[in-house]
Design an enzyme around this catalytic site. Structure first.
Site, PDB file in Angstrom:
ATOM      1  N   HIS A   1       0.826  -0.988  -0.036  1.00  0.00           N
ATOM      2  CA  HIS A   1      -0.037  -0.178   0.091  1.00  0.00           C
ATOM      3  C   HIS A   1       0.721   1.244  -0.229  1.00  0.00           C
ATOM      4  O   HIS A   1       0.385   2.269  -0.178  1.00  0.00           O
ATOM      5  CB  HIS A   1      -1.200  -0.080   1.246  1.00  0.00           C
ATOM      6  CG  HIS A   1      -2.355   0.438   0.978  1.00  0.00           C
ATOM      7  ND1 HIS A   1      -2.420   1.580  -0.086  1.00  0.00           N
ATOM      8  CD2 HIS A   1      -3.575   0.544   1.587  1.00  0.00           C
ATOM      9  CE1 HIS A   1      -3.725   1.865  -0.223  1.00  0.00           C
ATOM     10  NE2 HIS A   1      -4.320   1.321   1.055  1.00  0.00           N
TER      11      HIS A   1
ATOM     12  N   ASP B   1      -2.060   2.494  -4.713  1.00  0.00           N
ATOM     13  CA  ASP B   1      -3.374   2.742  -3.998  1.00  0.00           C
ATOM     14  C   ASP B   1      -4.387   1.631  -4.241  1.00  0.00           C
ATOM     15  O   ASP B   1      -4.371   1.003  -4.829  1.00  0.00           O
ATOM     16  CB  ASP B   1      -3.858   4.125  -4.615  1.00  0.00           C
ATOM     17  CG  ASP B   1      -2.857   5.492  -4.250  1.00  0.00           C
ATOM     18  OD1 ASP B   1      -2.333   5.324  -3.157  1.00  0.00           O
ATOM     19  OD2 ASP B   1      -2.925   6.225  -5.059  1.00  0.00           O
TER      20      ASP B   1
END
Length: 410
Positions: free
Chosen positions: A381, A385
């Site tokens: 992450h 995204d």
């Protein structure tokens, strides 16, 4: 006098360990005979004789650490083994019978059958025995006449009266009635796998998103064309090739999923090298398909089958393992319904495929039984995204459910 050196390791491999010598000092060998095996954190490398001659001195012993291109033995080309090195034989006496080997266990000799150690053991069984530390003579054999097979060694059923010892003589398993325990040291490859998986879970912001794919269109296509495909290309048509091609197309559309992290830098790769997780006797390995955007489905299928064969034989080379911008792991071949695959750093994403099961699904207001597969995309992450990860997985799903989109570049 010639030098025998360890192979030149790539930058990603720091060193290796001598796991076995197949020759002794003073032994005569022929060109390309196997001399030693060196285990790195990726693969096991073989060192072969450069010419006909004699191994005059072994510099590095078993379990010694060796560096890239480091001297491990000395070799005299064209030489013959000295007569002094061979045991004297009296021509008037019959040949002496082969004596059983002896190992020690707490100072007491333990007889081991020479016939079991040599005649009744295949190379694969001897190799498995060395890796596990379990003596095949203590394993229940399923082969003809009780012969121990490679399969027996991969999941050994120990004889009830066995006291298992390793090559060093230390007990690694003790039988108490039908309850046994076994303690064996980790191989270098297994240690590396463990460390990398632990680092991936601790040093990345790993998140997993799921989706499901209707496999019926792909299965119908495979059923219709598999015979023609095999006849034309000489290899069977599987599901993995289409997933590789679909993943390649999805990676083109979402470059962040094909990128990697190098410190504080993001490296966007302009090529598509997809690693395919393969199970081997030594553990999970990830050989890499290079430039998958330029490969046909037949090329992918042939290369994956080649990797699978090499992995089972322990023949994967460093050149097969280095690099990779994305990884696909198929736990479905073992029956896994759903999992969260762990990242393969420095890559920032990995796709998990799973088992295909028939399930009732709602299609245009009707309930139909369809072959469905769960897909899982684990991603870092910090780099990717959630929106990109989900869109990547949806794109992959759409391409698999309608393979003609790949042909029409839609």
């Amino acid at each position: 006098m010639a030098e025998i050196k360890a192979p030149v390791f790539p930058e990603s491999v720091a060193d290796g360990t001598i796991v076995e010598w197949h020759v002794t000092e003073g032994q005569q060998v022929n060109r390309d005979d196997l001399l030693a095996e060196i285990e790195t954190d990726k693969v096991v490398l073989e060192v072969v004789a450069p010419d006909n001659g004699v191994v005059t001195r072994i510099v590095k012993q078993v379990d010694d650490t060796v560096l890239s291109d480091e001297l491990i033995a000395e070799f005299e080309a064209g030489a013959s083994a000295s007569a002094e090195d061979a045991p004297a034989v009296d021509p008037d006496q019959p040949a002496a019978p082969v004596q059983p080997k002896q190992a020690t266990d707490g100072g007491e000799p333990v007889q081991a059958s020479a016939e079991s150690d040599h005649k009744d053991q295949s190379p694969a069984v001897r190799k498995a025995a060395k890796e596990s530390g379990v003596d095949p003579k203590n394993v229940e054999g399923s082969g003809r006449g009780g012969r121990v097979t490679k399969t027996d060694m991969s999941n050994p059923t120990l004889k009830a009266d066995s006291s298992i010892t390793s090559d060093s003589g230390r007990p690694v398993a003790e039988a108490v009635g039908e309850r046994t325990e076994k303690r064996v040291p980790m191989t270098r490859l297994r240690k590396t796998i463990a460390n990398r998986l632990l680092a991936a879970s601790q040093e990345t912001a790993m998140l997993t998103t799921f989706n499901e794919v209707n496999m019926k269109p792909l299965m119908d296509m495979r059923t219709k064309y598999k015979d023609q495909f095999e006849k034309r290309h000489g290899t069977r048509l599987g599901f993995m090739s289409l997933f590789v091609k679909a993943a390649t197309e999805a990676l083109k559309r979402y470059p962040a999923v094909n990128a990697s992290l190098d410190g504080d830098d993001i490296v966007y790769h302009g090529y598509y090298d997809i690693g395919v997780a393969v199970s081997s006797n030594r553990g999970l390995v990830v050989p890499v398909l290079r430039d998958t955007d330029r490969m046909s489905m037949a090329d992918v299928e042939a290369k994956i089958r080649e990797f699978g064969g090499k992995a089972q034989e322990g023949k994967l080379g460093l050149e097969d393992m280095v690099g990779g911008t994305f990884t696909i792991s198929n736990g479905g071949v073992f029956g896994s319904l759903m999992s969260t695959p762990i990242l393969n750093p420095p890559q920032t994403a990995i796709l998990g495929m799973h088992a295909i099961n028939d399930r009732p699904m709602a299609v245009n207001g009707e309930v139909k039984i369809l072959p469905m597969m769960y897909l899982a995309l684990s991603y870092d992450h910090r780099m990717i995204d959630g929106k990109e990860a989900v869109q990547f997985l949806v794109t992959l799903k759409e391409l698999v459910e309608d393979p003609t989109m790949l042909l029409l570049d839609l």
